[in-house]
Design an enzyme around this catalytic site. Structure first.
Site, PDB file in Angstrom:
ATOM      1  N   HIS A 800     -32.945   2.997  20.188  1.00  0.00           N
ATOM      2  CA  HIS A 800     -32.248   1.743  19.921  1.00  0.00           C
ATOM      3  C   HIS A 800     -30.817   2.070  19.517  1.00  0.00           C
ATOM      4  O   HIS A 800     -30.587   2.649  18.447  1.00  0.00           O
ATOM      5  CB  HIS A 800     -32.953   0.954  18.815  1.00  0.00           C
ATOM      6  N   GLU A 803     -29.255   1.584  15.956  1.00  0.00           N
ATOM      7  CA  GLU A 803     -29.826   2.317  14.817  1.00  0.00           C
ATOM      8  C   GLU A 803     -29.151   3.670  14.694  1.00  0.00           C
ATOM      9  O   GLU A 803     -29.746   4.730  14.878  1.00  0.00           O
ATOM     10  CB  GLU A 803     -31.338   2.435  14.998  1.00  0.00           C
ATOM     11  N   HIS A 897     -36.060   6.209  13.888  1.00  0.00           N
ATOM     12  CA  HIS A 897     -35.550   4.837  13.977  1.00  0.00           C
ATOM     13  C   HIS A 897     -34.798   4.474  12.702  1.00  0.00           C
ATOM     14  O   HIS A 897     -34.811   5.209  11.722  1.00  0.00           O
ATOM     15  CB  HIS A 897     -36.700   3.841  14.184  1.00  0.00           C
ATOM     16  N   GLU A 982     -38.886   5.598  10.019  1.00  0.00           N
ATOM     17  CA  GLU A 982     -37.904   4.552   9.757  1.00  0.00           C
ATOM     18  C   GLU A 982     -37.013   4.959   8.587  1.00  0.00           C
ATOM     19  O   GLU A 982     -37.509   5.339   7.523  1.00  0.00           O
ATOM     20  CB  GLU A 982     -38.610   3.232   9.410  1.00  0.00           C
TER      21      GLU A 982
END
Length: 1000
Positions: A800, A803, A897, A982
């Site tokens: 992504h 990010e 991420h 994350e």
């Protein structure tokens, strides 16, 4: 309930009074559990039956009626089915009749209104009451304005607010002119309640307005009746009084809801950039939005833009089919295709002859380079539809950009652990770095074909250069026409002045890599922070303390634009779509720019002298994913707070509401020796605005809500050049130059490093693949056997583009893995690391937030990736398939991420049993065997990593995540330890890195 009603004699009446007295005492002294017990035993039905019986007696016995009504009101508040029970007992007419008969007796009327309010809490019952004239009755009670019988008026207003939750009642109220009457009544109470003694009545009237405006007709009538102006004016003198928060908050909600909905001030919400897809492929059509429900104004809805949800609240999405949860050895392509990935695992067949001498090492390196260039193409899609830039020079040659990277006096910033060796930038190195794409290598090496790429102009202040940075440039300044420095002179001096003190960064290397980048807008400019680099701040900064009431202040300021537009300028100062329609450099306004790598700003509109509305660009071939921003701003004044409103964000909520700040980079600060991205901004908040996506602008997608990120900034210097970004930017060129530096400064006797090309992206850029492990102790058979049998760890990042924190985590991972740290040395000796540091180069380059050039979220394509549309996913999965096919499936897979709604760092994994348990599945989990080793790594990280929080981890498998990397690698490759990691955009609320934070 036991047959006392209907009573037959006066003695029965005494019994009833005693029973009601006892019940009243018990329930007034008891807890909610006691009331629930009464309800469970049929107390509501018994009381309603008693009420019906008492209401039929003539004359009314108020000695029984009043305690009976009090009990009904108390019990009815706790009974969720009270409204239905009222209808079943046919008591609605009875309650209304009692209220009408007691209009002249306010004590009795008040008790009737309490019961009426409880009955109306059920929408169906409320609708029936409305049809039978309840609202007309209540308006007689509350109008005209009077401070007599305030208790009765309050009860009537609360009952009316409950009735108006029914949309049919709201329509009836509007058609009979009650909305205007409510506004006038509110004005009377607001004007006369100087001492704020009747806040509950004023708020009750606002709740009536709030419910009426839940319907379109109500909102239109509210606007026609000047409701926006009335409420906006009334709330101005309330803002300083905290006791009036209930009124201020309700007014703000009504104003936000009734603000006329507008489309974004752009011709289309689709991206300004489009990319022709190969063959007949088309970008995926967007999901159609809905109008939404105006009955809720909460901002804390779920974040749908993160790779993972807080799945504990989404049990409905959990996969409960055990067959689907079990690992499946499937293959999504012909098995013969896997042979091409053998070339991506040279460590399994390397003979290490170059260990003999350095000359043999160099010769072997050249041989390997040639073999790579002649190796099979690995089914890399040929991007024939990609327009390759015509590399040419505009203002300067390559040599004018500064010293050649091969010059002896050029110094690469080194950490204390790196090997001090002369950097090499010869053709062999260049070929190795971009193996498999000889054409691109030649285009980067040939100055005559070089891509037009210049540094963004610096602050237009020659005197400032003379005074603070370039005293020796006085002759240049004086001899230049108009007293300004030529761009090439500035760049040359910049490169000479660069201190080389930024770890793992070199402007020379960055320029060399940036010239090879292929972008849709064909970038001609480099952003200064990416070129110059940055150092970490010398101190840790706490999260921003949120100013009390900042969100409603911003909302009210937006309303002021609507009703007091006199000072609104409305001038477009930057427009990516139509540059000719913008007014850049107009007197008294800032200048914006975003056409550089990873940049994203579509339009800037000057609202007032120091306020700007900003619109970010959607992802390429998409009309969604408006979140990432990165742009340049210049021409500012000193010590003036500029307000910026990014008005087309799409996430439901953001850490910007909980202490997060954007980041800012000042060119003047950098040139004075402080090159830093710093957290910046105050009065920051994130809220739903009045913009909607209409069908015409969205090409079929309508009803999409937009949100505003608003912040104010005081710039550190006058006429500076500053860069603002959603998070610390990390461009594709930054990554590629970082890999160059790491390769040149590793210890080749200890660190085995191999950089190859996984594939070519849809846009024609290279996706690097790294292999890192320890060199074998010797060429002995046992040592080589140990080398080749090390288990694999497969790491990927930046699928992504928005990010960017994932890339920073990957950067730290790579630097640690090639360092001389004893733990890093042990890891290299134990594992072979296969790393794809950037899975979506095209998205990163073109400033996307989530998608690739195909308009797809690549982390939803792992199940069935398309080799042409999703080449990086297709070949990463192919490499994993190959490793599994030779019995070398990774021990660990981890996808890096960033998370926008939660703090700290945490993992998502996969577990059959935990998923079934959480879903409340009836499957016998005792019969399911599952290795709990998936919890080992998170537990270790929880012990050794200060930013990591085990309690935030989740091991649930959702249906909506079945096509993500984590789930597919777990299911299809059989990797038990398959994770998504994350990392927060904001900060840590846990452990060593915990930062202070407070909200008033």
């Amino acid at each position: 309930k036991c047959g006392v009603f209907p009573f037959q004699s006066s003695g029965d009446e005494d019994v009833i009074l005693n029973i009601l007295s006892v019940l009243t005492d018990l329930l007034s002294l008891g807890t909610g559990q006691r009331i629930q017990y009464v309800i469970s035993k049929g107390g509501s039905e018994a009381l309603l039956q008693a009420l019906t019986t008492v209401a039929r007696t003539e004359p009314l016995d108020h000695n029984i009626l009043l305690p009976l009504l009090r009990l009904l009101a108390r019990v009815g508040q706790r009974d969720r089915k009270f409204g239905l029970k009222v209808q079943k007992a046919e008591a609605t007419d009875t309650i209304l009749s009692l209220a009408r008969r007691n209009l002249g007796h306010h004590l009795h009327l008040t008790h009737c209104l309490w019961v009426l309010r409880v009955c109306a809490s059920n929408v169906t019952t409320g609708t029936t009451l409305g049809i039978n004239g309840a609202m007309e009755l209540l308006f007689k009670v509350i109008t005209p304005y009077s401070k007599r019988h305030v208790r009765t008026v309050r009860a009537a207003i609360e009952a009316l607010a409950a009735l108006l939750k029914s949309k049919s009642n709201s329509r009836r109220a509007v058609s009979r002119g009650y909305l205007g009457g409510l506004l006038r009544l509110y004005q009377d109470w607001h004007r006369n309640d100087v001492s704020n003694n009747y806040i509950y009545i004023r708020r009750g009237l606002l709740l009536c307005l709030k419910h009426i405006t839940n319907i379109q007709l109500g909102r239109e009538t509210f606007l026609f009746s000047k409701g926006m102006e009335i409420l906006f004016t009334s709330v101005q003198n309330c803002l300083s009084c905290k006791n009036l928060d209930p009124i201020i908050n309700t007014v703000t909600q009504i104003l936000r809801k009734c603000y006329p909905k507008e489309p974004l001030p752009v011709a289309t919400v689709r991206s300004s950039y489009s990319f022709p897809l190969p063959g007949n492929a088309k970008a995926e059509p967007p999901c159609e939005g809905s109008e939404g429900d105006y009955e809720s104004d909460e901002e804390a809805e779920k974040d749908l833009d993160s790779e993972e949800e807080e799945s504990k609240e989404e049990d409905y999405d959990l996969e409960t089919d055990v067959k689907k949860l079990r690992s499946k050895a499937v293959l999504d392509r012909p098995e013969e295709e896997l042979g091409q990935y053998e070339a991506m695992c040279p460590e399994l067949s390397h003979n290490f002859q170059e260990l003999e001498t350095e000359s043999e090492e160099k010769k072997s390196l050249e041989d390997k380079t040639e073999s790579l260039l002649s190796a099979p193409s690995h089914s890399i899609p040929n991007a024939t539809s990609v327009k390759h830039p015509n590399y040419r020079l505009r203002n300067q040659s390559v040599t004018e950009m500064g010293p050649d990277p091969g010059e002896k006096n050029f110094k690469v910033p080194l950490q204390s652990w790196t090997k001090k060796e002369k950097c090499r930038w010869d053709q062999t190195d260049e070929k190795r770095d971009i193996a498999g794409t000889a054409q691109d290598a030649h285009s980067c090496e040939d100055p005559a074909r070089n891509h037009v790429l210049i540094l963004r102009p610096l602050p237009k202040d020659p005197a400032w250069y003379k005074k603070t940075f370039y005293p020796e440039c006085e002759n240049l300044i004086n001899s230049s026409a108009g007293g300004s420095l030529d761009c090439s002179d500035i760049v040359t001096n910049l490169l000479e002045k660069h201190q080389g003190d930024i770890p793992f960064h070199s402007p020379h290397f960055y320029v060399a890599r940036a010239k090879c980048v292929k972008s849709i807008p064909d970038y001609k400019d480099m952003a200064f922070p990416d070129f110059w680099g940055h150092q970490p701040p010398p101190y840790s900064k706490p999260m921003l303390e949120r100013k009390y009431g900042v969100q409603r202040e911003k909302v009210l300021d937006d309303v002021r634009r609507l009703i007091q537009p006199g000072d609104v300028i409305g001038r477009t100062v930057f427009d990516l779509d139509e540059p000719s329609h913008s007014s850049p450099g107009a007197p008294g306004c800032l200048t914006f720019f975003s056409k550089f790598e990873s940049g994203n700003l579509r339009k800037a509109i000057q609202v007032r002298e120091f306020e700007y509305d900003l619109i970010v660009n959607a992802d390429v071939n998409s009309n969604q994913q408006h979140q990432w921003f990165y742009f340049e701003v210049r021409g500012m004044k000193l010590a003036v707070p500029y307000r910026f409103n990014i008005i087309n964000c799409e996430k439901f909520n953001s850490q910007f509401n909980y202490g997060m700040q954007l980041v800012m980079y000042s060119v003047k600060e950098a040139l004075q020796g402080r090159p830093r991205w710093l957290r910046a901004g105050h009065d920051i908040c994130y809220y739903k605005n009045h913009y909607r996506c209409n069908a015409a602008a969205g090409r079929g997608m309508k009803g999409n809500f937009y949100y505003t990120l608003t912040f104010s900034i005081k710039f550190p210097h006058k006429d500076d050049v500053c860069y603002l970004a959603y998070h610390y930017p990390y461009t594709y060129s930054t990554m590629m130059s970082h890999l160059d530096i790491l390769e040149r400064n590793r210890n080749p006797k200890k660190v085995y490093w191999r950089q190859q090309t996984l594939c070519q992206t849809l846009g024609g850029n290279l996706c690097p693949l790294l292999t890192i492990t320890a060199m074998p102790e010797s060429k002995k058979r046992d040592d080589l056997e140990q080398f080749r049998n090390r288990p694999y760890v497969f790491l990927v990042a930046r699928v992504h583009p928005g990010e960017s924190n994932a890339s920073w985590v990957m950067k730290g991972t790579l630097e640690f893995l090639v360092s001389n740290d004893p733990i890093a040395d042990l890891l290299r000796k134990c594992f072979i690391f296969k790393i794809v540091p950037m899975l979506n180069p095209d998205g990163v380059i073109n400033g996307n937030h989530r998608c690739s050039l195909s308009g797809d979220d690549l982390n939803r394509q792992w199940l069935t990736p398309n080799s042409q549309l999703h080449p990086t996913i297709y070949h990463a999965k192919g490499l994993l398939y190959y490793l599994r096919s030779i019995g070398r499936a990774p021990l660990v897979f981890c996808d890096y991420h960033g998370h926008s709604q939660r703090k700290n760092v945490f993992l998502y994994g996969c577990s059959i049993k935990e998923t079934l348990w959480q879903a409340g599945c009836t499957v016998d989990t005792a019969a399911i065997t599952e290795d709990i080793g998936y919890r080992t790594l998170p537990k270790i990280l929880d012990k050794v990593a200060p930013a990591f929080v085990m309690n935030s981890c989740s091991f649930l498998v959702e249906k909506s995540r079945e096509s993500t990397a984590r789930v597919v690698v777990w299911k299809e490759m059989g990797v038990l330890r398959s994770y998504t990691m994350e990392s927060t955009y904001c900060g840590c609320s846990h452990g060593l890195y915990k930062v202070s934070q407070s909200f008033k």
